[in-house]
Design a protein around this motif. Structure first.
Motif, mmCIF file in Angstrom:
data_model
loop_
_atom_site.group_PDB
_atom_site.id
_atom_site.type_symbol
_atom_site.label_atom_id
_atom_site.label_comp_id
_atom_site.label_asym_id
_atom_site.label_seq_id
_atom_site.Cartn_x
_atom_site.Cartn_y
_atom_site.Cartn_z
ATOM 1 N N SER A 610 -21.060 -106.545 -48.047
ATOM 2 C CA SER A 610 -22.537 -106.581 -47.614
ATOM 3 C C SER A 610 -22.614 -104.911 -46.833
ATOM 4 N N ARG A 611 -23.557 -104.408 -46.798
ATOM 5 C CA ARG A 611 -23.920 -103.123 -46.394
ATOM 6 C C ARG A 611 -23.589 -103.293 -44.957
ATOM 7 N N LYS A 612 -23.087 -101.766 -44.411
ATOM 8 C CA LYS A 612 -22.631 -102.029 -43.090
ATOM 9 C C LYS A 612 -23.774 -102.252 -42.059
ATOM 10 N N ASP A 613 -24.797 -101.619 -42.411
ATOM 11 C CA ASP A 613 -26.194 -101.658 -41.682
ATOM 12 C C ASP A 613 -27.069 -102.945 -42.201
ATOM 13 N N ASN A 614 -26.496 -103.916 -43.062
ATOM 14 C CA ASN A 614 -27.527 -105.226 -43.233
ATOM 15 C C ASN A 614 -27.914 -105.944 -42.173
ATOM 16 N N LYS A 629 -14.560 -103.637 -41.984
ATOM 17 C CA LYS A 629 -15.508 -102.448 -42.476
ATOM 18 C C LYS A 629 -14.517 -101.509 -43.181
ATOM 19 N N SER A 633 -16.553 -95.918 -46.875
ATOM 20 C CA SER A 633 -17.549 -96.574 -47.952
ATOM 21 C C SER A 633 -18.676 -97.035 -46.736
ATOM 22 N N ASN A 634 -19.580 -97.493 -47.355
ATOM 23 C CA ASN A 634 -20.813 -98.393 -46.516
ATOM 24 C C ASN A 634 -20.907 -99.936 -46.632
ATOM 25 N N TRP A 635 -19.497 -99.967 -46.802
ATOM 26 C CA TRP A 635 -19.461 -101.792 -46.902
ATOM 27 C C TRP A 635 -18.497 -102.442 -46.035
ATOM 28 N N PRO A 670 -29.299 -97.492 -52.426
ATOM 29 C CA PRO A 670 -27.899 -98.232 -52.217
ATOM 30 C C PRO A 670 -27.878 -99.717 -52.534
ATOM 31 N N ASP A 672 -27.133 -103.608 -52.031
ATOM 32 C CA ASP A 672 -27.148 -104.659 -50.849
ATOM 33 C C ASP A 672 -25.862 -105.585 -51.034
#
Length: 672
Positions: A610-614, A629, A633-635, A670, A672
């Motif tokens: 999942s996106r880190k900011d989800n 984390k 990456s943004n995952w 980006p 999700d």
């Protein structure tokens, strides 16, 4: 579920208190609550000047009311909760509290269960004017063995029932004091004593109080028509105004388990469950009148519709045994039961092999509690079958209903087999009030029991704090491809036949709509079908594509399918998890899908990203065994595999998969 910022919550409480003080300055009218008529009990105008004692009692009452409203504000965890409550109960004629708009000061970002910090704003939600012809909202409540409850316990339950009434839900209470033995005069004496005791207890919390209705349930010797009712019974409501009049005036109604025999005009003992079936049919407009029993006609109004006497929103069973046990040996209750999917399995698990007789144990309670749990489950299933899908049932213990919990010391000192609710001291969050405001259990059904958070920061999770309340709903059917009845999913051999999203068992258009609606963006269908063509593990569908999950078998970087299969390194991966927006936060759809995934499909573990900011990450985190984390990456990577954190190879495989899965969206946003 929600992490509240301390300052934000203090501001919220301050806002609520300010609103309450403002409301107190407004003159109180008879329409506000129905509890103040401006007359004395004798009916004459009350022109007395309030004494110092009266003034002190009023201040204490107002202070208690303030605290109650603030506690309800805490239960209303999201904007969606508050709006749904107001739309259903906020405009009930003569029932809702005059301070109801205060509940709408709670707002959240995003979806229910996905917020990190609650934010609060002032200002009531606009609600349409109430329809004066609207029928009252009621709960049919069963009190089982109240003669075994001490005064403090009965007093606490009575207080909760009056609070529910003040929030717009009036109770019709059926007493269950023991077995159905019409010639047992001692039982009838117990029923009479408990009826009076309950009415007195409710009366201590203001007017209108409670009223006993003992002559409205009738019994016929005619054979019940099985084709005309979900629950055939010889009982029916013969005098409807006996219930309608007190409910219209805001009273709580108490119904002793007895019936007037239509032929002999003599009273006889009646089974409490059958009384509940008769009441459910009557209030729902499904009762068959005398002539209808033979003519096969239902009672209908001028427009041809069934005549509904009340909206039955809840079936509440308050039983010393508590909710449906989570396992054969106890250890708390099942938080949520999806009757559509789980009823048969639960009934089979609760049915004793030796088919016990009606023998009883300590305090007159059954020696085989599993049989009584099964009876409670059967009761709520049959009653909910007669009600709209929005109705639900709550099975709880007297201590939970009274908002009391045992301390760890009391539990340690309790004898083996002591029933929930017999030791109690501490105040807790009331499950009945919380359920009324949110239509959800206090704890999410998919939350692992080890993640259940106590209300007190210093408290520890002990058996004394295990939930003893079960919320049951008609629920949704769960369809799983491939079928898991023969066992969990396993990787198919390379080249062997496998499931495809284009197979006739799958409605691809509805599945695509579910994904698009849930994610708020359009799936690149052709790209996605190519990507999962040779890796699809299976799909889970809740209801009519109201929620679902698509899962795949992924290969670590640099491995072909044959090598990964032989080495046992195919990674179970949650590719899509989706719930229709209209179903998000309602009916436990997300919990149903998640539980099917981790209990039936991949009990040994699954991973996803999942996106880190989800904003949903908090919900994921509480249900996973771990999160990492991924650097550069943004995952954020999640997993439910208990041993993953101690296996370097498994973690590397999970990370390879979560980094390298290619998204399939039509837009360039980006993934999700």
């Amino acid at each position: 579920m929600f992490a509240r910022g301390g300052g934000a919550w203090k501001r919220a409480s301050s806002a609520a208190q300010t609103y309450i003080r403002t409301e107190k300055a407004r003159p109180l009218s008879t329409a506000d609550n129905g509890a103040h008529s401006g007359r004395t009990a004798a009916g004459a105008p009350d022109n007395r000047r309030p004494s110092a004692t009266d003034a002190r009692q009023k201040r204490e009452s107002d202070r208690a009311s303030d605290q109650f409203l603030i506690s309800v504000l805490e239960s209303s965890a999201t904007k969606r909760d508050a709006k749904a409550y107001l739309q259903t109960f906020g405009s009930s004629p003569g029932s809702g509290p005059r301070k109801t708009p205060a509940f709408t000061t709670v707002l959240h970002d995003g979806l229910r269960g996905q917020d990190d910090v609650a934010r609060f704003v002032q200002g009531p939600v606009r609600v349409s004017a109430a329809d004066t012809t609207e029928v009252p909202h009621i709960a049919i409540v069963k009190l089982r063995y109240p003669q075994t409850w001490d005064d403090a316990l009965l007093d606490g339950v009575s207080k909760t029932l009056t609070q529910l009434r003040d929030l717009g839900l009036r109770s019709v209470i059926v007493l269950d004091c023991g077995p159905d033995e019409s010639n047992d005069s001692q039982l009838q004496q117990i029923v009479s004593q408990q009826t009076d005791r309950l009415i007195r207890a409710i009366g201590r919390y203001g007017s209108p109080g409670a009223e006993s209705v003992s002559s409205a349930i009738w019994k016929t010797s005619r054979t019940p028509q099985k084709l005309l009712s979900v629950c055939p019974t010889s009982l029916f409501v013969g005098f409807g105004e006996g219930f309608n009049t007190p409910l219209r005036h805001g009273h709580i109604v108490v119904v002793p388990p007895r019936a007037l025999c239509e032929e002999t005009l003599a009273y006889t003992a009646a089974d409490a469950n059958e009384v509940i079936y008769a009441l459910t049919r009557f209030f729902s407009g499904l009762q068959f009148e005398k002539q209808a029993i033979t003519e096969g006609k239902t009672e209908k109004g001028a427009d041809g519709r069934h005549v509904r006497k009340a909206m039955v929103d809840r079936i509440i069973v308050i039983d010393p045994l508590g909710g449906i046990p989570a396992s054969g040996h106890g250890n708390g209750a099942r938080v949520f039961v999806n009757l559509e999917e789980e009823f048969d399995k639960l009934q089979a698990a609760l049915t004793p092999r030796d088919q016990p007789s009606q023998s009883t144990g300590r305090a007159g309670l059954p020696a085989h509690p599993e049989a009584k749990h099964a009876a409670n489950l059967d009761l709520v299933k049959k009653t909910l079958a007669m009600l709209p899908s929005t109705a639900s049932a709550v099975i709880t213990s007297p201590a939970e209903a009274a908002n009391l919990r045992p301390t760890p010391t009391q539990v340690a000192e309790a004898t083996v087999g002591q029933l929930a609710g017999e030791v109690k001291t501490r105040r807790w969050q009331n499950p009945l009030i919380h359920n009324l405001i949110t239509d959800r259990p206090i704890y999410s059904a998919s939350l692992p029991i080890g993640r259940v958070k106590p209300s007190s920061r210093s408290a520890e999770i002990t058996s004394a704090r295990m939930p003893t309340t079960t919320l049951a709903k008609k629920g949704l059917p769960v369809t799983i491809f491939p079928d898991t009845r023969s066992g969990p999913w396993t990787p198919p051999k390379p080249g062997a036949p496998r499931l495809r999203l284009t197979d006739t068992c799958v409605s691809l258009p509805r599945l695509v709509h579910l994904i698009n609606d849930s994610f708020g963006r359009r799936l690149d269908v052709e790209h996605y079908l190519r990507r999962v063509e040779d890796s699809l593990a299976g799909i889970i569908i809740a209801g009519e594509y109201e929620g679902g999950a698509i899962l795949t078998w992924e290969r670590p970087a640099g491995m072909d399918e044959e090598a990964a299969y032989r080495a046992g390194r195919l990674v179970p991966y949650l590719d899509k998890f989706a719930v229709l927006k209209k179903s998000q936060g309602a009916g436990g759809v997300a919990d149903i899908v998640f539980n099917a995934m981790v209990r039936d499909c991949f009990p040994r573990g699954v991973c996803w990203r999942s996106r880190k900011d989800n904003p949903v990450n908090k919900w994921y985190f509480e249900r996973s065994c771990g999160v990492r984390k991924l650097p550069e990456s943004n995952w954020a990577m999640f997993w439910t595999t208990p041993e993953a954190a101690t296996s370097g190879e498994l973690m590397r495989d999970y990370e390879d998969v979560c980094r390298n899965v290619v998204p399939s969206w039509e837009d360039a946003k980006p993934a999700d």
